[in-house]
Design a protein around this motif. Structure first.
Motif, short mmCIF file in Angstrom:
data_model
loop_
_atom_site.label_atom_id
_atom_site.label_comp_id
_atom_site.label_asym_id
_atom_site.label_seq_id
_atom_site.Cartn_x
_atom_site.Cartn_y
_atom_site.Cartn_z
N GLY A 48 19.43 0.44 -7.55
CA GLY A 48 18.19 0.03 -8.19
C GLY A 48 18.34 -1.05 -9.23
N GLU B 69 14.08 14.69 -10.67
CA GLU B 69 13.18 15.28 -9.68
C GLU B 69 12.89 16.73 -10.02
N THR C 186 25.09 4.37 -13.64
CA THR C 186 24.27 5.27 -12.83
C THR C 186 25.08 6.20 -11.93
N ASN D 10 16.34 7.16 -20.26
CA ASN D 10 15.32 8.20 -20.47
C ASN D 10 15.96 9.31 -21.30
N HIS E 171 20.79 -1.29 -11.30
CA HIS E 171 21.61 -0.80 -12.41
C HIS E 171 23.08 -0.86 -12.01
N ALA F 228 19.59 9.89 -12.59
CA ALA F 228 18.22 9.36 -12.66
C ALA F 228 17.83 9.03 -14.09
N THR F 229 18.11 9.95 -15.01
CA THR F 229 17.68 9.73 -16.39
C THR F 229 18.51 8.65 -17.07
N ASP G 71 14.88 6.70 -15.16
CA ASP G 71 13.87 7.38 -14.33
C ASP G 71 13.72 8.84 -14.75
N ALA G 72 12.79 9.52 -14.13
CA ALA G 72 12.58 10.95 -14.39
C ALA G 72 13.37 11.77 -13.38
#
Length: 247
Positions: free
Chosen positions: A50, A222, A57, A136, A52, A214-215, A219-220
């Motif tokens: 994405g 799942e 990540t 995040n 990153h 994800a964080t 992102d959030a």
């Protein structure tokens, strides 16, 4: 509270007195971070992740997850199994000190070690390798707390059943290595077959790793990952409390 404080201080001294335990607990995550961080383009944006970097990540979340898994599935159950093997738990059960205090002290020491090493990973990654901090922070905090609860609840179940320290280490390793393979550590989740991607999101180690990934990317996590971690924490703790024996 005073008894718990003294027990925790005593367990912390035992933990630190063994030079191997702190070295392994801190050394493996930091070594993973530094070895992969020195690879060319490890900290460059990659379309596969994405936009990153793989370091932020994949590698940094992996280092944190492996740390939690090592403490929860090997270090913690081994200590409790050794105490049971030596009769310490049996002696404590006959004393005015509830044996559960020793369990709480062990958990506190291991969680404190986890916090220290997670901070080391973040600081060393930022200062030495230029890794961005989690994008995040709130989601990262929720994910790491739920992940720690899920993994340590599995470790508590191992500790409840293992008669000796060696047995606890063996059971913990037997759980750890399949979860490394199926959770997205050896092969990133994106490269797993679709069915195994869902498996990675429900196993406690995989759910923790992929939520942290994800964080860290901003992102959030799942809902499936958070729900799986919460379910493991509740179910394994309840089962461990039912089957736990002090001798």
């Amino acid at each position: 509270m005073a008894v718990l404080t003294k027990l925790t201080a005593a367990e912390a001294k035992v933990f630190l007195r063994d030079p191997g335990a702190p070295a392994i607990v801190a050394g493996i995550p930091l070594a993973l971070l530094l070895v992969f961080g020195l690879m060319p383009d490890a900290n460059q944006p990659d379309p596969k992740y994405g936009g990153h970097s793989p370091l932020a990540t994949v590698i940094a979340p992996m280092a944190v997850t492996i740390l939690l898994a090592m403490l929860a599935l090997t270090q913690f159950p081994n200590a409790m199994g050794t105490y049971r093997e030596k009769g310490l738990l049996k002696r404590l059960s006959a004393s005015p000190v509830p044996p559960s205090r020793l369990l709480a002290a062990q958990l506190l020491v291991n969680l404190a070690a986890a916090v220290v090493v997670v901070l080391l990973v973040a600081v060393v990654g930022k200062l030495a390798l230029g890794i961005a901090l989690p994008g995040n922070p709130a989601g990262f905090l929720v994910s790491i707390v739920l992940g720690a609860l899920a993994l340590f609840s599995v470790g508590l179940l191992v500790a409840a059943l293992a008669p000796t320290g060696r047995a606890a280490s063996g059971i913990g390793a037997a759980l750890l290595f399949p979860m490394l393979a199926l959770g997205g550590v050896w092969v990133p989740k994106e490269q797993l077959p679709p069915v195994l991607q869902h498996v990675a999101d429900v196993l406690p180690l995989g759910a923790t790793l992929n939520a942290l990934r994800a964080t860290w990317a901003g992102d959030a996590p799942e809902a499936l990952q958070l729900g799986a971690m919460a379910a493991f924490a509740v179910v394994c703790t309840a089962v461990a409390a039912r089957v736990f024996r002090w001798e």
